[in-house]
Write a protein that holds these residues in place. Sequence first.
Motif, PDB file in Angstrom:
ATOM      1  N   VAL A 211       0.890  -1.167   0.000  1.00 38.21           N
ATOM      2  CA  VAL A 211       0.000   0.000   0.000  1.00 38.21           C
ATOM      3  C   VAL A 211       0.925   1.213   0.000  1.00 38.21           C
ATOM      4  O   VAL A 211       1.304   1.719   1.062  1.00 38.21           O
ATOM      5  CB  VAL A 211      -0.933  -0.019   1.223  1.00 38.21           C
ATOM      6  N   PRO A 212       1.335   1.689  -1.191  1.00 37.41           N
ATOM      7  CA  PRO A 212       2.407   2.676  -1.275  1.00 37.41           C
ATOM      8  C   PRO A 212       1.880   4.106  -1.198  1.00 37.41           C
ATOM      9  O   PRO A 212       1.193   4.583  -2.099  1.00 37.41           O
ATOM     10  CB  PRO A 212       3.040   2.404  -2.645  1.00 37.41           C
ATOM     11  N   ILE A 213       2.195   4.788  -0.116  1.00 39.96           N
ATOM     12  CA  ILE A 213       1.751   6.158   0.104  1.00 39.96           C
ATOM     13  C   ILE A 213       2.914   7.092  -0.220  1.00 39.96           C
ATOM     14  O   ILE A 213       3.910   7.144   0.515  1.00 39.96           O
ATOM     15  CB  ILE A 213       1.267   6.350   1.546  1.00 39.96           C
ATOM     16  N   VAL A 214       2.788   7.790  -1.334  1.00 41.50           N
ATOM     17  CA  VAL A 214       3.855   8.672  -1.796  1.00 41.50           C
ATOM     18  C   VAL A 214       3.729  10.011  -1.068  1.00 41.50           C
ATOM     19  O   VAL A 214       2.685  10.671  -1.140  1.00 41.50           O
ATOM     20  CB  VAL A 214       3.792   8.871  -3.318  1.00 41.50           C
ATOM     21  N   GLU A 215       4.791  10.404  -0.403  1.00 40.17           N
ATOM     22  CA  GLU A 215       4.739  11.582   0.466  1.00 40.17           C
ATOM     23  C   GLU A 215       5.176  12.847  -0.290  1.00 40.17           C
ATOM     24  O   GLU A 215       6.234  13.413  -0.042  1.00 40.17           O
ATOM     25  CB  GLU A 215       5.604  11.350   1.700  1.00 40.17           C
TER      26      GLU A 215
END
Length: 217
Positions: free
Chosen positions: A57-61
Amino acid sequence: MKNYRELILDHIDRDPPSMEVMLGEVPVNGDHALNPDPDDWLEPEDRKTLRAAAVLVPIVEHAHGAHMLLTRRADHLGQHSGQVAFPGGKMEPGETPAEAALREAEEEVGLDRSFVEVAGYLDLYETGTGFRILPVVGFVRPGFELTVNPGEVADVFEVPLSFLMNPENHERHSAVWKGKRRHYYAMPYGGQYIWGATAGMLRNMYLRLFEHQQASA
């Protein structure tokens, strides 16, 4: 979303469940959440065994706000072709869920794991095709370059986390599949149709992060 990192870290599991728990007789959410009759959601050929899988679940900051990185599966694949998905897949023997999720992300879209900070884990999700999926939450540092594997992925795109965590965007849809009507969550965004297991896991994430606020309201 303000303070999304703190909110996520406060409400996810820091350690993964054991394989015995992942595949054991434990109540989990899944495709059956909106289809309580097993005959309406579980494929008969997949009832005998469960298989362990993990997704990232890749949350790009980004500086302008957190976004979720999603893929659209290649149209020629035998299962779930053309569907929006998290990077991920079946766990190999000896792999941890985080190792499997990071490996799959590298194989599918070329996301270098050095850009990913594994933060923790969401609730298990069971699919009608016999998988128990563990979502692995990862904070992704911007600056990465992607190389899409055309054998597995047709497209990769980002969706604002604020959109996905807004319950007003959690639509309930249904369709007839193999003669039976099946119900599922959908979150259409920018021409992409996010639905099924991916939307279900995002819905679970929303409940994990915000259900306590509803209970105290």
